[in-house]
Design a protein around this motif. Sequence first.
Motif, PDB file in Angstrom:
ATOM      1  N   GLU A  50      48.472  45.332  47.020  1.00 33.34           N
ATOM      2  CA  GLU A  50      48.602  45.206  48.561  1.00 33.34           C
ATOM      3  C   GLU A  50      49.503  44.111  48.838  1.00 33.34           C
ATOM      4  O   GLU A  50      49.270  42.904  48.500  1.00 33.34           O
ATOM      5  CB  GLU A  50      47.316  45.220  49.348  1.00 33.34           C
ATOM      6  N   VAL A  51      50.669  44.220  49.780  1.00 33.31           N
ATOM      7  CA  VAL A  51      51.316  43.185  50.162  1.00 33.31           C
ATOM      8  C   VAL A  51      50.941  43.064  51.784  1.00 33.31           C
ATOM      9  O   VAL A  51      51.004  43.964  52.638  1.00 33.31           O
ATOM     10  CB  VAL A  51      52.877  43.344  50.292  1.00 33.31           C
ATOM     11  N   LYS A  52      50.607  41.882  52.355  1.00 37.34           N
ATOM     12  CA  LYS A  52      50.343  41.779  53.456  1.00 37.34           C
ATOM     13  C   LYS A  52      50.312  40.167  53.791  1.00 37.34           C
ATOM     14  O   LYS A  52      50.250  39.130  53.106  1.00 37.34           O
ATOM     15  CB  LYS A  52      48.621  41.837  53.756  1.00 37.34           C
ATOM     16  N   ASN A  53      50.910  39.920  54.940  1.00 36.70           N
ATOM     17  CA  ASN A  53      51.057  38.475  55.515  1.00 36.70           C
ATOM     18  C   ASN A  53      51.935  37.646  54.545  1.00 36.70           C
ATOM     19  O   ASN A  53      51.477  36.464  54.252  1.00 36.70           O
ATOM     20  CB  ASN A  53      49.982  37.894  55.791  1.00 36.70           C
ATOM     21  N   LYS A  54      52.965  38.146  54.056  1.00 35.37           N
ATOM     22  CA  LYS A  54      53.848  37.330  53.016  1.00 35.37           C
ATOM     23  C   LYS A  54      52.950  37.158  51.690  1.00 35.37           C
ATOM     24  O   LYS A  54      53.226  36.107  51.067  1.00 35.37           O
ATOM     25  CB  LYS A  54      54.479  36.121  53.541  1.00 35.37           C
ATOM     26  N   SER A  55      51.703  37.792  51.459  1.00 35.39           N
ATOM     27  CA  SER A  55      51.046  37.690  50.014  1.00 35.39           C
ATOM     28  C   SER A  55      50.870  38.937  49.482  1.00 35.39           C
ATOM     29  O   SER A  55      50.850  39.765  50.033  1.00 35.39           O
ATOM     30  CB  SER A  55      49.844  36.590  50.502  1.00 35.39           C
ATOM     31  N   ILE A  56      50.358  38.687  48.345  1.00 36.97           N
ATOM     32  CA  ILE A  56      50.105  39.878  47.584  1.00 36.97           C
ATOM     33  C   ILE A  56      48.765  39.816  46.622  1.00 36.97           C
ATOM     34  O   ILE A  56      48.387  38.653  46.496  1.00 36.97           O
ATOM     35  CB  ILE A  56      51.295  40.186  46.516  1.00 36.97           C
ATOM     36  N   ARG A  57      48.191  40.919  46.609  1.00 32.58           N
ATOM     37  CA  ARG A  57      46.800  41.002  45.728  1.00 32.58           C
ATOM     38  C   ARG A  57      46.748  42.131  45.172  1.00 32.58           C
ATOM     39  O   ARG A  57      47.536  43.380  45.477  1.00 32.58           O
ATOM     40  CB  ARG A  57      45.536  40.915  46.788  1.00 32.58           C
ATOM     41  N   ILE A  58      46.059  42.266  44.143  1.00 32.39           N
ATOM     42  CA  ILE A  58      45.764  43.540  43.387  1.00 32.39           C
ATOM     43  C   ILE A  58      44.490  44.054  43.699  1.00 32.39           C
ATOM     44  O   ILE A  58      43.330  43.392  44.291  1.00 32.39           O
ATOM     45  CB  ILE A  58      45.309  43.378  41.896  1.00 32.39           C
ATOM     46  N   ILE A  59      44.296  45.485  44.315  1.00 32.18           N
ATOM     47  CA  ILE A  59      43.318  46.041  44.796  1.00 32.18           C
ATOM     48  C   ILE A  59      42.498  46.618  43.774  1.00 32.18           C
ATOM     49  O   ILE A  59      40.991  46.887  43.709  1.00 32.18           O
ATOM     50  CB  ILE A  59      43.660  47.103  46.058  1.00 32.18           C
ATOM     51  N   GLU A  60      43.274  47.190  42.851  1.00 35.00           N
ATOM     52  CA  GLU A  60      42.663  48.041  41.994  1.00 35.00           C
ATOM     53  C   GLU A  60      43.140  48.207  40.659  1.00 35.00           C
ATOM     54  O   GLU A  60      44.379  48.435  40.424  1.00 35.00           O
ATOM     55  CB  GLU A  60      42.640  49.758  42.617  1.00 35.00           C
ATOM     56  N   ILE A  61      42.477  47.941  39.458  1.00 34.89           N
ATOM     57  CA  ILE A  61      42.759  47.935  38.299  1.00 34.89           C
ATOM     58  C   ILE A  61      41.860  48.361  37.217  1.00 34.89           C
ATOM     59  O   ILE A  61      40.584  47.910  37.715  1.00 34.89           O
ATOM     60  CB  ILE A  61      43.543  46.798  38.001  1.00 34.89           C
ATOM     61  N   ASP A  62      41.965  48.738  36.006  1.00 33.66           N
ATOM     62  CA  ASP A  62      41.075  49.243  35.269  1.00 33.66           C
ATOM     63  C   ASP A  62      40.750  47.999  34.060  1.00 33.66           C
ATOM     64  O   ASP A  62      41.770  47.860  33.089  1.00 33.66           O
ATOM     65  CB  ASP A  62      41.377  50.485  34.428  1.00 33.66           C
ATOM     66  N   CYS A  63      39.913  47.250  34.210  1.00 36.88           N
ATOM     67  CA  CYS A  63      39.648  46.218  33.134  1.00 36.88           C
ATOM     68  C   CYS A  63      38.112  45.720  33.379  1.00 36.88           C
ATOM     69  O   CYS A  63      37.545  45.983  34.420  1.00 36.88           O
ATOM     70  CB  CYS A  63      40.520  44.735  33.430  1.00 36.88           C
ATOM     71  N   PRO A  64      37.562  45.011  32.327  1.00 34.80           N
ATOM     72  CA  PRO A  64      35.948  44.699  32.289  1.00 34.80           C
ATOM     73  C   PRO A  64      35.627  44.078  33.448  1.00 34.80           C
ATOM     74  O   PRO A  64      34.583  44.346  34.065  1.00 34.80           O
ATOM     75  CB  PRO A  64      36.181  44.124  30.806  1.00 34.80           C
ATOM     76  N   ASN A  65      36.303  42.886  33.609  1.00 36.90           N
ATOM     77  CA  ASN A  65      35.733  41.818  34.645  1.00 36.90           C
ATOM     78  C   ASN A  65      36.154  41.805  36.362  1.00 36.90           C
ATOM     79  O   ASN A  65      35.490  41.311  37.177  1.00 36.90           O
ATOM     80  CB  ASN A  65      35.766  40.459  33.965  1.00 36.90           C
ATOM     81  N   HIS A  66      37.272  42.562  36.276  1.00 30.51           N
ATOM     82  CA  HIS A  66      38.052  42.492  37.593  1.00 30.51           C
ATOM     83  C   HIS A  66      38.192  41.052  38.331  1.00 30.51           C
ATOM     84  O   HIS A  66      38.355  40.832  39.234  1.00 30.51           O
ATOM     85  CB  HIS A  66      37.356  43.368  38.535  1.00 30.51           C
TER      86      HIS A  66
END
Lengths: 120, 168
Positions: free
Chosen positions: A65-81
């Motif tokens: 997700e890109v929002k307010n000039k910043s970025i994050r991961i919302i969903e990915i397949d991994c053990p600990n997130h």
Amino acid sequence: MKKNEIVFLLVLAVLSGLLLLFFLLTNNASTKAIISIDNQEIATLDLNKNIIKTFTDGHVSLKVEVKNKSIRIIEIDCPNHLCVKQGFIQTTKEKIVCLPNKVIISIEGKNNEENLDGVQ
Amino acid sequence: MNKQNIKKLVFLGLIISISLILSYLEVLLPPFIPIPFFKIGLAQIGVLITWILFSYKDAVLVSLSKTILASLLLGTFFTYVFFISLGGALVSLIFLFLGTKLKFSIYGISILSALGHNLGQSLIIGLTLSWSLVLVYSPFILLSSLFFGFFIGYIVNLLKKPLSKLIK
């Protein structure tokens, strides 16, 4: 504590202090995000445009997700997130990393013009 | 097998299982420091206690079994993450040996082995993924080695006396 032990600890403390200083001085916001998987650049995103998008490469699939000039991961397949819990990043010295999937999201470029835009 | 050997066997078994639980609990903790795969290293308490109460050889045994069994427990055995933690464990053991040779105190040893963990993991990440990633995190890696190494050293120092009575 012995003398060489104290010297070792002092050197370590000074070195980490200097690196931290360098880190803070060279850290600036930018608007170009690069998503790479296993050293392969798979996408470049402009952080000025707010979007939610899913990228797939081989067996790795991630939703960012890109929002307010910043970025994050919302969903990915991994053990600990850990990468999901990390949340948004927006400066060049911040990175989102998902080691199990070898995913790195970094922000690049100098930001002089963007800063001026912010002032206006 | 004499009585002392049996005691040691039981004690090492206990230490390894406690270390496993600690490393499992650590994964459940919220990431309060923004470093990917940052860990306090609570399981290192077991390795250091073994090193103090028994020998370096036994500490190697505990460290390697802990690394392999924890990866089975967390489902990361022979994945990329497993090799990162194995690299960390091996370099940490080398640093523990160096600390022993330099006759550091328990605090110095603990910080040295924390540093070893971080350097070993960074080495694997750098070689296989990206050196710039390692460089960006380097100040935090060094600072957290200092701080949490000291913290672990403090806990080991507290546990040393009561536990040494236990195995006599």
